[in-house]
Design an enzyme around this catalytic site. Structure first.
Site, short mmCIF file in Angstrom:
data_model
loop_
_atom_site.label_atom_id
_atom_site.label_comp_id
_atom_site.label_asym_id
_atom_site.label_seq_id
_atom_site.Cartn_x
_atom_site.Cartn_y
_atom_site.Cartn_z
N SER A 147 0.99 -1.14 -0.12
CA SER A 147 0.23 -0.12 -0.01
C SER A 147 0.97 1.30 0.07
O SER A 147 2.03 1.31 0.43
CB SER A 147 -0.83 -0.03 1.23
OG SER A 147 -1.67 1.19 1.37
N TYR A 160 -1.63 -0.72 10.41
CA TYR A 160 -1.75 -0.92 9.05
C TYR A 160 -0.25 -0.26 8.26
O TYR A 160 0.23 -0.99 7.44
CB TYR A 160 -2.68 -0.10 8.46
CG TYR A 160 -3.39 -0.15 6.82
CD1 TYR A 160 -3.99 -1.58 6.50
CD2 TYR A 160 -2.95 0.59 6.01
CE1 TYR A 160 -4.13 -1.80 5.26
CE2 TYR A 160 -3.07 0.23 4.73
CZ TYR A 160 -3.77 -0.89 4.32
OH TYR A 160 -4.00 -1.21 2.98
#
Length: 279
Positions: A147, A160
């Protein structure tokens, strides 16, 4: 004669194939004539993906797999090899979850363990099990789905961010280790892709309402379709391209972070204080 692209007529394994980017990868591989093992913790969702693959005229099989457990990933590899009647040639470590909305120190250890278990250990397990097989074959490739969070380090997204930063570091390490082996490594680092990860995080109580509302708005404004991301990333794997940053904002953040890392961190902090005060 040009060597055949590795994503064509491949024996592919995709984790998290029951929805989102994973399903998009599975279907794009099917369009390229590949057979696909669709792994997901939700077996019913994986079977739905297989039906879509069959509608495209290709073949797939569904396997339930919890990527946080090494024995289940090893079993996935064995089932895939039996179904293919040979080793997998393309592996996509895609299974992932989201959590956010709380600062480090407030985020629960349960959330840390959950996110790192799926997003990081799931990828480590996939690479640990499949990379030696690909190296032995001297051909194939692995896509690790990371990501922009891996380098953007947005506040209130600690677990995350950490999980995705580690996936990027793992991918870079493997690209160096496998140089010259015939095995390609690609790290996908998008910003927002139109998937259900935010809604799933809210449902599980891992993403708070304020954060999810903001994320959903940004996804509507800037999110891209998963199908295009899958196609672009598979093309990159064929070229042995390490980094895939599909959106303009991802590439802008990448350059900004490297040109002025201190200024970037201060700017992210100011934006976070503004958003927190506004909330």
């Amino acid at each position: 004669m040009a060597r055949k692209k590795i994503t064509r007529d491949a024996a592919a394994v995709v984790t998290g194939a029951g929805s989102g980017i994973g399903r998009a990868f599975a279907l794009e591989l099917a369009r390229r004539g590949s057979r696909v093992v669709c792994a997901d913790i939700n077996l019913a969702a994986a079977k739905e993906t297989v039906k879509l693959i069959e509608e495209l005229g290709s073949s797939g099989t569904a396997v339930r797999c919890d990527v946080t457990k090494i024995d289940e990933v090893e079993a996935l590899a064995a089932k895939a090899e039996a179904w293919f009647k040979g080793p997998a040639t393309v592996v996509i470590n895609n299974a992932g979850v989201g959590a956010g909305g709380k600062p480090v120190g407030v985020t629960s250890m349960e959330d840390w363990n959950w996110v790192l278990g799926v997003n990081l250990w799931g990828v480590i397990h996939g690479c640990h099990v499949f990379a030696p097989k690909l190296r032995a074959a001297g051909r194939g490739g692995i896509i690790n789905v990371g990501s922009t969070a891996s380098f953007a380090a947005a506040p209130m997204m600690g677990p995350y961010n950490v999980s995705k930063a580690a996936v990027l570091a793992l991918s870079e390490t493997m690209a160096a280790e496998l140089q010259g082996s015939g095995v390609h490594i690609t790290a996908l680092c998008p910003t927002f892709v139109k998937t259900g990860i935010v809604n799933a995080g809210v449902k599980d109580g891992r993403i708070d309402a304020g954060t999810s509302g903001f994320a959903e708005k940004v996804m509507r404004w800037t999110g891209v379709e998963a199908d295009g991301v899958a196609k672009q990333t598979l093309d990159a794997l064929d070229r042995n391209q390490l980094y895939v940053l599909p959106q303009l904002e991802a590439r802008a953040i990448w350059r900004m972070k490297r040109l002025a890392p201190g200024l970037y961190a201060r700017g992210a902090g100011v934006l976070n204080r503004f958003m927190t005060a506004k909330a």
